[in-house]
Design a protein around this motif. Sequence first.
Motif, PDB file in Angstrom:
ATOM      1  N   PRO A 338     -10.200  -3.083 -14.908  1.00 58.64           N
ATOM      2  CA  PRO A 338     -11.272  -4.056 -15.090  1.00 58.64           C
ATOM      3  C   PRO A 338     -11.746  -4.742 -13.784  1.00 58.64           C
ATOM      4  O   PRO A 338     -12.935  -4.941 -13.595  1.00 58.64           O
ATOM      5  N   SER A 339     -10.806  -5.102 -12.896  1.00 60.43           N
ATOM      6  CA  SER A 339     -11.180  -5.724 -11.623  1.00 60.43           C
ATOM      7  C   SER A 339     -10.656  -4.856 -10.496  1.00 60.43           C
ATOM      8  O   SER A 339      -9.856  -3.941 -10.711  1.00 60.43           O
ATOM      9  N   VAL A 340     -11.102  -5.162  -9.265  1.00 61.59           N
ATOM     10  CA  VAL A 340     -10.584  -4.412  -8.119  1.00 61.59           C
ATOM     11  C   VAL A 340      -9.081  -4.650  -7.964  1.00 61.59           C
ATOM     12  O   VAL A 340      -8.332  -3.736  -7.619  1.00 61.59           O
ATOM     13  N   SER A 341      -8.615  -5.872  -8.256  1.00 57.72           N
ATOM     14  CA  SER A 341      -7.174  -6.123  -8.156  1.00 57.72           C
ATOM     15  C   SER A 341      -6.405  -5.281  -9.178  1.00 57.72           C
ATOM     16  O   SER A 341      -5.303  -4.791  -8.885  1.00 57.72           O
ATOM     17  N   ASP A 342      -6.977  -5.076 -10.368  1.00 57.27           N
ATOM     18  CA  ASP A 342      -6.331  -4.200 -11.359  1.00 57.27           C
ATOM     19  C   ASP A 342      -6.287  -2.756 -10.866  1.00 57.27           C
ATOM     20  O   ASP A 342      -5.284  -2.058 -11.051  1.00 57.27           O
ATOM     21  N   ILE A 343      -7.377  -2.303 -10.252  1.00 59.70           N
ATOM     22  CA  ILE A 343      -7.405  -0.933  -9.711  1.00 59.70           C
ATOM     23  C   ILE A 343      -6.356  -0.778  -8.618  1.00 59.70           C
ATOM     24  O   ILE A 343      -5.620   0.216  -8.571  1.00 59.70           O
ATOM     25  N   ALA A 344      -6.257  -1.774  -7.729  1.00 63.28           N
ATOM     26  CA  ALA A 344      -5.265  -1.725  -6.658  1.00 63.28           C
ATOM     27  C   ALA A 344      -3.841  -1.717  -7.233  1.00 63.28           C
ATOM     28  O   ALA A 344      -2.961  -1.010  -6.726  1.00 63.28           O
ATOM     29  N   ALA A 345      -3.619  -2.482  -8.309  1.00 63.83           N
ATOM     30  CA  ALA A 345      -2.301  -2.501  -8.946  1.00 63.83           C
ATOM     31  C   ALA A 345      -1.974  -1.148  -9.558  1.00 63.83           C
ATOM     32  O   ALA A 345      -0.848  -0.638  -9.428  1.00 63.83           O
ATOM     33  N   ASN A 346      -2.954  -0.529 -10.239  1.00 65.36           N
ATOM     34  CA  ASN A 346      -2.741   0.802 -10.814  1.00 65.36           C
ATOM     35  C   ASN A 346      -2.408   1.812  -9.726  1.00 65.36           C
ATOM     36  O   ASN A 346      -1.551   2.694  -9.911  1.00 65.36           O
ATOM     37  N   ALA A 347      -3.096   1.690  -8.582  1.00 62.09           N
ATOM     38  CA  ALA A 347      -2.848   2.604  -7.469  1.00 62.09           C
ATOM     39  C   ALA A 347      -1.449   2.382  -6.898  1.00 62.09           C
ATOM     40  O   ALA A 347      -0.711   3.340  -6.627  1.00 62.09           O
ATOM     41  N   ALA A 348      -1.053   1.116  -6.719  1.00 66.90           N
ATOM     42  CA  ALA A 348       0.271   0.811  -6.167  1.00 66.90           C
ATOM     43  C   ALA A 348       1.375   1.342  -7.089  1.00 66.90           C
ATOM     44  O   ALA A 348       2.387   1.893  -6.624  1.00 66.90           O
TER      45      ALA A 348
END
Length: 483
Positions: A338-348
């Motif tokens: 949903p947010s860029v921080s969520d995308i970064a968390a999924n990537a991490a």
Amino acid sequence: MPVVVFSRDDRRKYREKVRRCLDVFAQMLRESRFELERPLAGLEIELNIVDARGEAAMRNAQVLAAIEEPDWATELGQFNIEINVEPQELGGDGVLRLENDVRDRLNHAEERAHSQGGHLVLIGILPTLREQDLGEGTLSANPRYRLLNEQIFAARGEDLHLCIEGVERLDTHADSVAPEAACTSVQLHLQVSPEAFASHWNAAQAIAGAQVAVAANSPYLFGKELHRETRIALFEQATDTRPAELKTQGVRPRVWFGERWITSVFDLFEENVSYYPALLPLCEPEDPRSELEQGRIPHLHELTLHNGTIYRWNRPVYAVVNGMPHLRVENRVLPAGPSVSDIAANAAFYYGLMRKLPYAERPIWSQMSFQAAEDNLGAAARQGLEARLYWPGMGEVPAAELILRRLLPLAHEGLAEWGVSGPVADRLLAIIEGRCLTGRTGASWQVERVRAHGGERHEALRAMTVDYIERMHSNMPVHIWDM
């Protein structure tokens, strides 16, 4: 644009060229001609364009002209665009730099889109899409998309049947591949050596279900509440070249999880050549064998084009960059947002696990069947964090329990081994933990919001989408979004 007709001779020449490419690829693997493994992470993010009311806006040509940046490109539908983020080192604060880079580019693009009466949305399926938004006229102007559409329907010989049983039921037909444009994803790339490729691909397959469960963000399609990650079923059906009879015969689908653990990257390319007829039999002048004999690196155009029309959830990628060939695992199971921080968390979460599981003394794929991994993906797509997933040593457990007890500790260890800064890793993996503890993903937030709104469904979806966009721009992770 006139219909392109491929002759029998075109198809014969293409098949011969693809097999020649495959032989050359095998020789390159034997001779270790590849760039060695580097801890580089790259991203592709697909987005939707909407108007001020949250409805699909068919304006990607105008928006891209306004953005005027080479890393932005068209996608299948006129309401889609895509950003390609250059591969970056993960160590230190590399993941934070990646996140900030994506946010800066999105903010710039949103400003330019606004000048064209559009807004950008990071979401798995745009909730306000209607069936009438997705016809052949919706396809982007790129001639390749029209050609792909023609070839898929020439192979099928009949309209696409979209039938998804979820909380509600969708049963409809489509006369183009445009419904595929509803699927907007984040694709994670990881460069690996040929020797390490099989263990990385197997590991990515094993964790696909957990990834989807904790990142689900696609509960609605054409006004119906279906699966928590409806994008999985929609993508499988919207690109299916098989009429019912070929499905019954067991012919493999174009969107494919696979059917076995592999021992070499060659297995995947060989399966592609053996199982799938060409959709786009377009030959390039390059002779790959001659290139190799003369000390140059062949681009293997036909093999890579063919590979690009087979939509594995974890796809092998061969590419030549700065004169050096390399291999990547392209992870394709995640929705946007949903947010860029969520995308970064999924990537991490993904990159952390991919630093541990491929190197385990007793590999995870030696302890579970391939079918169990595929079943996990299906269950996670249908039920999100409420799915029960199988994991060796645990049996069948709730997805949140598997992630909290087993996978998050591994991801923490993996990010530490990548050299990722402790505070950066802690902040991003805390987002994954937060979703598991609250049970809130993008999908569950959307559903709760629509149910709370009540009234006429499309208006509820539209209001929810406008609220979603506002929260998306705050960059707060979804598990702390208010209702």
